[in-house]
Design a protein around this motif. Sequence first.
Motif, PDB file in Angstrom:
ATOM      1  N   PRO A 199     -44.077  30.341   4.970  1.00 42.36           N
ATOM      2  CA  PRO A 199     -43.418  29.098   5.373  1.00 42.36           C
ATOM      3  C   PRO A 199     -43.121  29.007   6.869  1.00 42.36           C
ATOM      4  CG  PRO A 199     -41.873  30.548   4.231  1.00 42.36           C
ATOM      5  CD  PRO A 199     -43.228  31.150   4.061  1.00 42.36           C
ATOM      6  N   ASP A 200     -43.147  30.156   7.577  1.00 38.88           N
ATOM      7  CA  ASP A 200     -42.871  30.132   9.017  1.00 38.88           C
ATOM      8  C   ASP A 200     -44.139  30.259   9.848  1.00 38.88           C
ATOM      9  OD1 ASP A 200     -40.106  30.022   8.465  1.00 38.88           O
ATOM     10  OD2 ASP A 200     -40.029  32.198   8.248  1.00 38.88           O
ATOM     11  N   LEU A 201     -45.294  30.100   9.203  1.00 40.01           N
ATOM     12  CA  LEU A 201     -46.577  30.286   9.895  1.00 40.01           C
ATOM     13  C   LEU A 201     -46.712  29.341  11.090  1.00 40.01           C
ATOM     14  CD1 LEU A 201     -49.199  31.999   9.547  1.00 40.01           C
ATOM     15  CD2 LEU A 201     -50.191  30.011   8.420  1.00 40.01           C
ATOM     16  N   ALA A 202     -46.394  28.067  10.902  1.00 37.12           N
ATOM     17  CA  ALA A 202     -46.538  27.090  11.983  1.00 37.12           C
ATOM     18  C   ALA A 202     -45.593  27.398  13.139  1.00 37.12           C
ATOM     19  CB  ALA A 202     -46.290  25.685  11.452  1.00 37.12           C
ATOM     20  N   GLU A 203     -44.369  27.840  12.809  1.00 29.00           N
ATOM     21  CA  GLU A 203     -43.399  28.154  13.857  1.00 29.00           C
ATOM     22  C   GLU A 203     -43.856  29.355  14.671  1.00 29.00           C
ATOM     23  OE1 GLU A 203     -38.677  29.385  14.254  1.00 29.00           O
ATOM     24  OE2 GLU A 203     -39.396  28.366  12.448  1.00 29.00           O
ATOM     25  N   VAL A 204     -44.361  30.380  13.991  1.00 29.89           N
ATOM     26  CA  VAL A 204     -44.861  31.571  14.686  1.00 29.89           C
ATOM     27  C   VAL A 204     -46.079  31.215  15.537  1.00 29.89           C
ATOM     28  CG1 VAL A 204     -45.960  33.830  14.358  1.00 29.89           C
ATOM     29  CG2 VAL A 204     -43.922  33.223  13.035  1.00 29.89           C
ATOM     30  N   ALA A 205     -46.964  30.385  14.990  1.00 29.50           N
ATOM     31  CA  ALA A 205     -48.142  29.961  15.743  1.00 29.50           C
ATOM     32  C   ALA A 205     -47.731  29.253  17.032  1.00 29.50           C
ATOM     33  CB  ALA A 205     -49.009  29.038  14.884  1.00 29.50           C
ATOM     34  N   ALA A 206     -46.712  28.398  16.958  1.00 34.56           N
ATOM     35  CA  ALA A 206     -46.237  27.689  18.146  1.00 34.56           C
ATOM     36  C   ALA A 206     -45.673  28.665  19.174  1.00 34.56           C
ATOM     37  CB  ALA A 206     -45.181  26.662  17.742  1.00 34.56           C
TER      38      ALA A 206
END
Length: 205
Positions: A90-97
Amino acid sequence: MRALEVGERALLLEFDGGEETRAFHAELLRRRAAGLLPAVREVVPAARTVLLDGVADPGRLAAEAAGWEVPPLDARTGPVVEVPVRYDGPDLAEVAALWGVAPAEVGRVHTAVEYRVAFCGFAPGFGYLTGLPERYGVPRRATPRTAVPAGSVALAGPYTGVYPRSSPGGWQLVGTTRAVLWDPAREPAALLSPGLRVRFVEEGA
């Protein structure tokens, strides 16, 4: 290295950094396997310390250890465990950013590194894995989750970890694994132990 006697039968060794700690831990295990270490019941590494418990003469061992020549840790030595991962956290997009990459690239970055279990703690079977370059360190979540699913692959600061069972947690969740991290019926019960090399393999890649 700084040595502190803990009670009558334990010795705590403190180091300036993680690399020194891991190298000394490896030297302790090598000496114990070769029969060159006095009887020690447990050797317990942490981020910057190693605790030796069940030592007959902690003061004498501290004096001996101060004179050891400890070689740098060879990253290529020791067995390797592969952990399959689906990068669907669920935090993939945040980590990618935070990394400045597309979400689909997080798995590529994370699997490109070989890790080593620096120490274990928090929960049975939970290993703190080092190896991710410093620029990929991420902060813990401002608000921890009350329940993180078992098998969640997570990041926090310089560490990667895998939750062995459902528990509260504040790490950034980037994926899931079907690997069983802790099984009391298995010998050893923990899949990951200090000093072990680990590679994450993206499923479906």
